[in-house]
Design a protein around this motif. Sequence first.
Motif, PDB file in Angstrom:
ATOM      1  N   PRO A  92      -4.641 185.283  37.306  1.00  0.00           N
ATOM      2  CA  PRO A  92      -2.537 184.680  37.328  1.00  0.00           C
ATOM      3  C   PRO A  92      -1.541 186.348  37.026  1.00  0.00           C
ATOM      4  O   PRO A  92      -2.115 187.247  36.589  1.00  0.00           O
ATOM      5  CB  PRO A  92      -2.521 184.260  35.875  1.00  0.00           C
ATOM      6  N   ASP A  93      -0.853 185.877  36.214  1.00  0.00           N
ATOM      7  CA  ASP A  93       0.582 186.238  36.289  1.00  0.00           C
ATOM      8  C   ASP A  93       0.900 187.070  34.878  1.00  0.00           C
ATOM      9  O   ASP A  93       1.001 186.372  34.298  1.00  0.00           O
ATOM     10  CB  ASP A  93       2.190 186.289  36.799  1.00  0.00           C
ATOM     11  N   PRO A  94       0.455 188.476  34.537  1.00  0.00           N
ATOM     12  CA  PRO A  94       0.502 187.755  32.694  1.00  0.00           C
ATOM     13  C   PRO A  94       1.769 187.403  32.518  1.00  0.00           C
ATOM     14  O   PRO A  94       1.760 187.042  31.090  1.00  0.00           O
ATOM     15  CB  PRO A  94      -0.217 189.930  32.642  1.00  0.00           C
ATOM     16  N   ALA A  95       2.378 188.448  33.028  1.00  0.00           N
ATOM     17  CA  ALA A  95       4.000 187.935  32.140  1.00  0.00           C
ATOM     18  C   ALA A  95       4.103 185.733  31.960  1.00  0.00           C
ATOM     19  O   ALA A  95       4.130 185.823  30.882  1.00  0.00           O
ATOM     20  CB  ALA A  95       5.360 188.384  32.876  1.00  0.00           C
ATOM     21  N   LEU A  96       3.506 185.229  33.092  1.00  0.00           N
ATOM     22  CA  LEU A  96       4.039 183.344  33.354  1.00  0.00           C
ATOM     23  C   LEU A  96       2.724 183.596  32.116  1.00  0.00           C
ATOM     24  O   LEU A  96       3.210 182.552  31.458  1.00  0.00           O
ATOM     25  CB  LEU A  96       3.273 183.450  34.859  1.00  0.00           C
ATOM     26  N   VAL A  97       1.730 183.644  31.988  1.00  0.00           N
ATOM     27  CA  VAL A  97       0.955 183.288  30.915  1.00  0.00           C
ATOM     28  C   VAL A  97       1.356 183.699  29.248  1.00  0.00           C
ATOM     29  O   VAL A  97       0.942 182.583  28.683  1.00  0.00           O
ATOM     30  CB  VAL A  97      -0.495 184.675  31.281  1.00  0.00           C
ATOM     31  N   ALA A  98       2.134 185.176  29.656  1.00  0.00           N
ATOM     32  CA  ALA A  98       2.343 185.176  28.462  1.00  0.00           C
ATOM     33  C   ALA A  98       3.199 184.545  27.308  1.00  0.00           C
ATOM     34  O   ALA A  98       3.647 184.051  26.567  1.00  0.00           O
ATOM     35  CB  ALA A  98       2.539 186.685  27.683  1.00  0.00           C
ATOM     36  N   ARG A  99       4.511 183.797  28.819  1.00  0.00           N
ATOM     37  CA  ARG A  99       5.759 182.735  28.518  1.00  0.00           C
ATOM     38  C   ARG A  99       5.055 181.722  28.219  1.00  0.00           C
ATOM     39  O   ARG A  99       5.542 180.984  26.587  1.00  0.00           O
ATOM     40  CB  ARG A  99       5.580 182.398  29.647  1.00  0.00           C
ATOM     41  N   LEU A 100       3.477 181.223  28.819  1.00  0.00           N
ATOM     42  CA  LEU A 100       3.673 180.047  28.401  1.00  0.00           C
ATOM     43  C   LEU A 100       2.357 179.997  27.142  1.00  0.00           C
ATOM     44  O   LEU A 100       2.979 178.600  26.117  1.00  0.00           O
ATOM     45  CB  LEU A 100       2.575 179.424  29.756  1.00  0.00           C
ATOM     46  N   ALA A 101       2.132 180.805  26.766  1.00  0.00           N
ATOM     47  CA  ALA A 101       1.075 180.614  25.735  1.00  0.00           C
ATOM     48  C   ALA A 101       2.028 181.281  24.658  1.00  0.00           C
ATOM     49  O   ALA A 101       2.134 180.462  23.468  1.00  0.00           O
ATOM     50  CB  ALA A 101       0.522 181.849  25.591  1.00  0.00           C
ATOM     51  N   GLY A 102       3.298 181.458  24.557  1.00  0.00           N
ATOM     52  CA  GLY A 102       4.424 181.416  23.671  1.00  0.00           C
ATOM     53  C   GLY A 102       5.031 180.194  23.315  1.00  0.00           C
ATOM     54  O   GLY A 102       5.465 179.945  22.323  1.00  0.00           O
ATOM     55  N   ALA A 103       4.975 179.399  24.314  1.00  0.00           N
ATOM     56  CA  ALA A 103       6.218 178.307  23.945  1.00  0.00           C
ATOM     57  C   ALA A 103       5.132 177.451  24.080  1.00  0.00           C
ATOM     58  O   ALA A 103       5.860 176.256  23.865  1.00  0.00           O
ATOM     59  CB  ALA A 103       6.981 178.074  25.816  1.00  0.00           C
ATOM     60  N   VAL A 104       4.215 176.726  24.946  1.00  0.00           N
ATOM     61  CA  VAL A 104       3.325 175.265  24.406  1.00  0.00           C
ATOM     62  C   VAL A 104       3.588 174.820  23.108  1.00  0.00           C
ATOM     63  O   VAL A 104       3.570 173.545  23.192  1.00  0.00           O
ATOM     64  CB  VAL A 104       2.185 175.397  25.109  1.00  0.00           C
ATOM     65  N   GLY A 105       3.324 175.876  21.802  1.00  0.00           N
ATOM     66  CA  GLY A 105       3.209 175.383  20.242  1.00  0.00           C
ATOM     67  C   GLY A 105       4.400 174.863  19.938  1.00  0.00           C
ATOM     68  O   GLY A 105       4.469 173.540  19.253  1.00  0.00           O
ATOM     69  N   PRO A 106       5.648 176.048  19.864  1.00  0.00           N
ATOM     70  CA  PRO A 106       6.818 175.539  19.788  1.00  0.00           C
ATOM     71  C   PRO A 106       6.819 173.896  20.228  1.00  0.00           C
ATOM     72  O   PRO A 106       8.327 173.247  19.280  1.00  0.00           O
ATOM     73  CB  PRO A 106       7.743 176.432  19.871  1.00  0.00           C
ATOM     74  N   ALA A 107       7.101 173.939  21.655  1.00  0.00           N
ATOM     75  CA  ALA A 107       7.235 172.529  22.868  1.00  0.00           C
ATOM     76  C   ALA A 107       6.095 171.487  22.273  1.00  0.00           C
ATOM     77  O   ALA A 107       7.365 169.819  22.104  1.00  0.00           O
ATOM     78  CB  ALA A 107       6.857 172.760  23.743  1.00  0.00           C
ATOM     79  N   GLU A 109       5.289 171.215  19.360  1.00  0.00           N
ATOM     80  CA  GLU A 109       6.194 171.195  17.722  1.00  0.00           C
ATOM     81  C   GLU A 109       7.694 170.222  17.517  1.00  0.00           C
ATOM     82  O   GLU A 109       8.478 169.444  16.323  1.00  0.00           O
ATOM     83  CB  GLU A 109       6.148 171.573  16.663  1.00  0.00           C
ATOM     84  N   TRP A 110       8.083 170.348  18.541  1.00  0.00           N
ATOM     85  CA  TRP A 110       9.649 170.018  19.160  1.00  0.00           C
ATOM     86  C   TRP A 110       9.553 168.425  19.516  1.00  0.00           C
ATOM     87  O   TRP A 110      10.158 168.320  19.093  1.00  0.00           O
ATOM     88  CB  TRP A 110      10.693 170.702  20.131  1.00  0.00           C
ATOM     89  N   ASP A 113       8.912 166.528  16.445  1.00  0.00           N
ATOM     90  CA  ASP A 113       9.346 166.491  15.732  1.00  0.00           C
ATOM     91  C   ASP A 113      10.644 165.808  15.707  1.00  0.00           C
ATOM     92  O   ASP A 113      11.570 164.722  15.100  1.00  0.00           O
ATOM     93  CB  ASP A 113      10.328 167.946  14.886  1.00  0.00           C
ATOM     94  N   ARG A 114      11.525 165.917  16.842  1.00  0.00           N
ATOM     95  CA  ARG A 114      12.182 165.355  17.520  1.00  0.00           C
ATOM     96  C   ARG A 114      11.889 164.424  18.053  1.00  0.00           C
ATOM     97  O   ARG A 114      12.730 163.254  18.587  1.00  0.00           O
ATOM     98  CB  ARG A 114      12.844 166.562  18.717  1.00  0.00           C
ATOM     99  N   HIS A 115      10.947 163.909  18.240  1.00  0.00           N
ATOM    100  CA  HIS A 115      10.982 162.455  19.347  1.00  0.00           C
ATOM    101  C   HIS A 115       9.498 161.905  18.775  1.00  0.00           C
ATOM    102  O   HIS A 115       9.140 161.193  19.621  1.00  0.00           O
ATOM    103  CB  HIS A 115      10.401 162.374  20.961  1.00  0.00           C
ATOM    104  N   GLY A 116       8.865 162.011  17.527  1.00  0.00           N
ATOM    105  CA  GLY A 116       7.860 161.346  16.971  1.00  0.00           C
ATOM    106  C   GLY A 116       6.419 161.208  17.782  1.00  0.00           C
ATOM    107  O   GLY A 116       6.024 160.290  17.505  1.00  0.00           O
ATOM    108  N   LEU A 117       6.161 162.178  19.152  1.00  0.00           N
ATOM    109  CA  LEU A 117       5.080 162.201  19.035  1.00  0.00           C
ATOM    110  C   LEU A 117       3.853 163.033  17.702  1.00  0.00           C
ATOM    111  O   LEU A 117       3.469 163.580  17.622  1.00  0.00           O
ATOM    112  CB  LEU A 117       4.913 163.218  20.705  1.00  0.00           C
ATOM    113  N   PRO A 118       2.849 161.978  17.339  1.00  0.00           N
ATOM    114  CA  PRO A 118       1.656 162.535  16.442  1.00  0.00           C
ATOM    115  C   PRO A 118       0.869 163.481  16.884  1.00  0.00           C
ATOM    116  O   PRO A 118      -0.324 162.482  17.125  1.00  0.00           O
ATOM    117  CB  PRO A 118       1.930 160.907  15.713  1.00  0.00           C
ATOM    118  N   PHE A 119       0.421 164.073  17.152  1.00  0.00           N
ATOM    119  CA  PHE A 119       0.225 165.190  17.567  1.00  0.00           C
ATOM    120  C   PHE A 119      -1.386 165.802  17.026  1.00  0.00           C
ATOM    121  O   PHE A 119      -0.607 165.322  15.337  1.00  0.00           O
ATOM    122  CB  PHE A 119       0.148 167.119  18.687  1.00  0.00           C
TER     123      PHE A 119
END
Length: 466
Positions: A92-107, A109-110, A113-119
């Motif tokens: 895989p493209d390392p930049a895409l991997v890093a982008r997704l790995a860094g973005a999914v946790g905040p997503a 939690e968003w 917090d914003r839409h009430g999904l009880p993960f």
Amino acid sequence: MRVEPAAAVAFDIDIAVAVIGAGAAGLVAALAAHEAGAEVLVVERDPVPRGSTALSAGLVPAPGTRWQREAGLDDSPELFSADIMAKAKNEPDPALVARLAGAVGPALEWLADRHGLPFSVITDFRYPGHSANRMHGLPSRSGEELVDRLARAVEEAGIPVLCEATVDTLYAADGAIRGIGLHRPDGSRERVACRALVLACNGYGGNKALVAQHVPELSGALYFGHEGNQGDALLWGEALGAATRHLSGHQGHGSVAHPHGILITWATVTEGGFQVNAEGRRFSDESRGYSEQAAEVLRQPGGTAVTVFDARIAGIARQFEDFRRAESAGAIVAADTVAELAARLHLPASALSATLAEVEALKRDGGRDAFGRSFAGVPALAAPYRAVRVTGALFHTQGGLVVDDDARVLTAAGAPIPNLFAAGGAACGVSGTGPGGYLSGNGLLAAVALGRIAGQAAGATGCVSS
């Protein structure tokens, strides 16, 4: 699927952001675009939002989340990225991997917090290839609940979802998308102008011709994805001169109850179970992962196998709604002895008994079998036993349109198509070229993380252009 000139087209309505597809990727993108201040319309061919998300276990891998911290789990985007790259042999493209790995946790939690999904995070077992417990799911551990809660959030945000509407045409001019054309079941047509478009209509798993072209080893397999995944995004992208990558990449699954057609969690294997063929013999290293196991199962007599486990493992698996449904449907066989289990599954009793004895000896000795599977630290099986007959299946494709850091679709020359975005299975994911590169959860990783990235960028583009 067509791409036509936008000149002289009379559009019926004008919207800032159009999203094609109401699975997890499309719904997350719609929420993000709406939050960016854009007017959003989601177009879905089905009567209600479902997509391949509803057929999944609904588990999203995410590192460094608050749920992990609360459970005392140590994880990071860097560790997750390393796991993805290792599983896919650095394809895989390392930049895409890093982008997704860094973005999914905040997503996640968003969404909580914003839409009430009880993960919450799964702590009692770990999927192959993951160095930490990082699978997050909703209470039922089902994709149906995930897509239903996302659809409810979209409805509460006031975002319209146009169901039973199939997009068949993109209108383009001056290197950008100007609108979409769709038809309804009654034959009526509408043309919608848009200033940004998100393709969230998944891959091509439901298109037999494309599967035969790109994944011939699974061309005759059960398709366990959504039949609407006909490769629309791929075909439109190719018509627009978009770059594609890793089109042979896919997620298979070697654990779909047969003939019931119900997904059986791979915890039945990772927690100490194993698979045998009609001769009562093991045939592969099941621990490599459920994706590559699909082809292994399909190579066995009748294209099926039997997963053998026990009541303890069934208790772990029961947290998943699919497994509970499989029990209710009679797919899970119970027996107090190996001989009884063999009789109920029409397997040679002596062979099954010998296989179980061999596996248990390897567990006691911490040994590795002839296929390469290590049984060190794997719990022993004990009566009462459980088993389920399974087949291999194609779940979804992992290759697709190449995107940049903002999920904007790139041309073959590397230039962005300024207002076209792709998320989920429509975009090239992070699984490389074959089934072995799929790390559990890669599909929903691309849906949730890339969906939010695409929605944010499309929302900004739609607002600026308005």
